[in-house]
Design an enzyme around this catalytic site. Structure first.
Site: not given
Length: 479
Positions: A178, A202, A223, A294, A366
């Protein structure tokens, strides 16, 4: 009477029912709540009781009989028999031996007093359980526990969910189907990412199952490349907090803040300061989408439990003028910390999280090169940490080149004969170069000889001694 005084039993074991076919009433299957702990995992839930696992069916005025599936066999039997078949001596089984559900062995016999008794099935890997500390609507509002329509009727009774869900029951496979149909109806990758974020918020079980079973299609939505656009629109799309934020206004309180996180068994932290998000530059606090995405892949592909990961944003400010003027920006609106102020803040963070979770692995993600290199050099021999851009990308690049050499019929020693151009002078590019240099050194070159075989370019051209005022020089014929 039950032959074992303390044991785990599946409450809805299909082999435990009245001979008349009527299910035992809950009061005959359970003792008081004060003497029992509810457990829950997947489609199964169990209880642990104090002295007795279950009241005697004889005492309840009922006789017990086993109803056995015809698909499960006794462990190690290997004879291909069906349940209900009594094995002869050729199979080494005694008469009366029957197999019970879930691949565990059960035995039905009559005691000297004529009271039917049933051995409690011993749980196997399929019956792994987790302790539920919530019930009712609180379970539905917790994405780690919520299974939505996947809760069966017995679970709904035990966990106080009856009437709080639609009456239909769906398997996890039906739910995944679904989700994928709905996902494919969205008209852009950004909207598909938002759909997956809502699902993540949820029902984490369904989210990760969808990702695992459709990794090729869904991973690019979670990602790269989609996450870059998500970070740029992080303030506009913000719906629910995920992870933790350590900012300059929290200085001096990091250690106590770490205990605000509800889970005591964190294994992996992915932290960023938002200074160099992919190829987009400084996105400040909106770079939080990177640790979230990540870690979603770590859970799906690496098998790490979702409650054992923690995405972190280290908000040291931003130098992005557009964000400083954006009323929807979610970070602190001041210039980035520099120098000792910056490193002191990172130091406080590292001490705080390793104090709360001593065995945690911290991944730096990063960070701009000018910060990433000294941070890694400072902490790599003190804490369990690594820099994904410098070390992770470098390892993969080195492995790829060694594989390429092998495919050409060359030995690993041929690495030292290669000449390499690195396109990009960020932390990832320099990390790749440094890892390849180390590989060449292992093959016999000196560090100086290895570095002489590298050329590094950025958007302005070749980087070298003759480069002035941000302008690169023209490449000669050899280069």
């Amino acid at each position: 009477p039950i032959t074992q005084p303390l044991a785990w039993i599946p409450i809805d074991h299909p082999g435990l029912k009245c001979s008349s076919g009527i299910q035992l009433r809950p009061e005959f299957r359970m003792q008081s709540r004060t003497n029992m702990s509810f457990l829950h995992a997947g489609r199964h839930a169990m209880v642990q009781t104090g002295r007795r696992a279950m009241p005697s069916a004889h005492a309840a005025g009922m006789s017990m009989s086993t109803s056995l599936s015809q698909r499960h066999h006794a462990p190690g039997c290997g004879c291909g028999c069906q349940h209900g078949h009594q094995h002869g001596r050729q199979h080494g089984h005694q008469h009366g031996h029957q197999h019970s559900v879930h691949g565990v062995i059960g035995k039905r016999f009559v005691s000297n007093e004529g009271i039917p008794q049933i051995d409690i099935p011993k749980p196997t890997r399929e019956l792994k359980v987790l302790k539920v500390k919530k019930d009712g609507v609180d379970i539905l509002h917790d994405p780690l526990w919520n299974k939505n329509t996947c809760f069966d009727n017995a679970e709904r009774d035990r966990l106080g969910l009856r009437g709080l869900l639609p009456p239909v029951e769906r398997t996890l496979e039906q739910q995944v189907g679904r989700v994928m149909r709905a996902l494919r109806r969205e008209d852009s990758d950004e909207r598909r990412n938002m759909f997956l974020q809502d699902l993540h918020n949820r029902d984490e079980t369904l989210y990760h199952r969808t990702l695992v079973e459709n990794i090729t299609e869904v991973a690019p939505l979670v990602y790269t490349p989609t996450v870059g656009k998500v970070c740029q629109e992080f303030g506009d799309q913000y719906r629910r907090s995920r992870g933790m934020y350590f900012s300059t206004q929290d200085r001096g309180m990091f250690s106590s803040m770490a205990y605000n996180w509800p889970h005591d068994d964190v294994h992996v932290i992915v932290v960023t300061d938002g200074s160099r998000i992919l190829g987009l530059g400084d996105l400040g606090a909106h770079g939080m989408g990177i640790p979230i995405g990540k870690l979603a892949l770590y859970c799906a592909c690496g098998g790490i439990a979702p409650h054992r990961v923690l995405p972190v944003m280290l908000d040291v400010g931003t130098n992005n003028t557009e964000l400083l003027e954006d009323e929807d920006y979610l970070g602190l609106k001041h210039k980035r910390l520099e120098g000792d102020e910056y490193y002191d803040m990172v130091d406080e963070f590292m001490k705080a999280v390793t104090s709360r979770w001593p065995n945690v692995v911290v991944q730096f993600e990063d960070f701009e090169t000018s910060k990433a290199v000294p941070l890694l050099a400072k902490y790599r021999h003190i804490y369990r940490c690594f820099n994904d851009d410098i070390q992770g990308t470098g390892c993969v690049a080195l492995a790829g080149i060694l594989s390429a050499l092998r495919s050409q019929g060359l030995e690993p020693e041929a690495l030292k004969e290669q000449v390499v151009m690195v396109a990009g002078a960020g932390s990832a590019g320099l990390g790749v170069a440094e890892m390849l240099v180390e590989g060449m050194v292992q093959q016999g070159l000196t560090p100086e000889e290895a570095r002489s075989r590298f050329y590094i370019c950025d958007a302005e051209g070749l980087i070298g001694k003759d480069r002035l005022e941000g302008k690169g020089t023209a490449l000669d014929e050899k280069q």
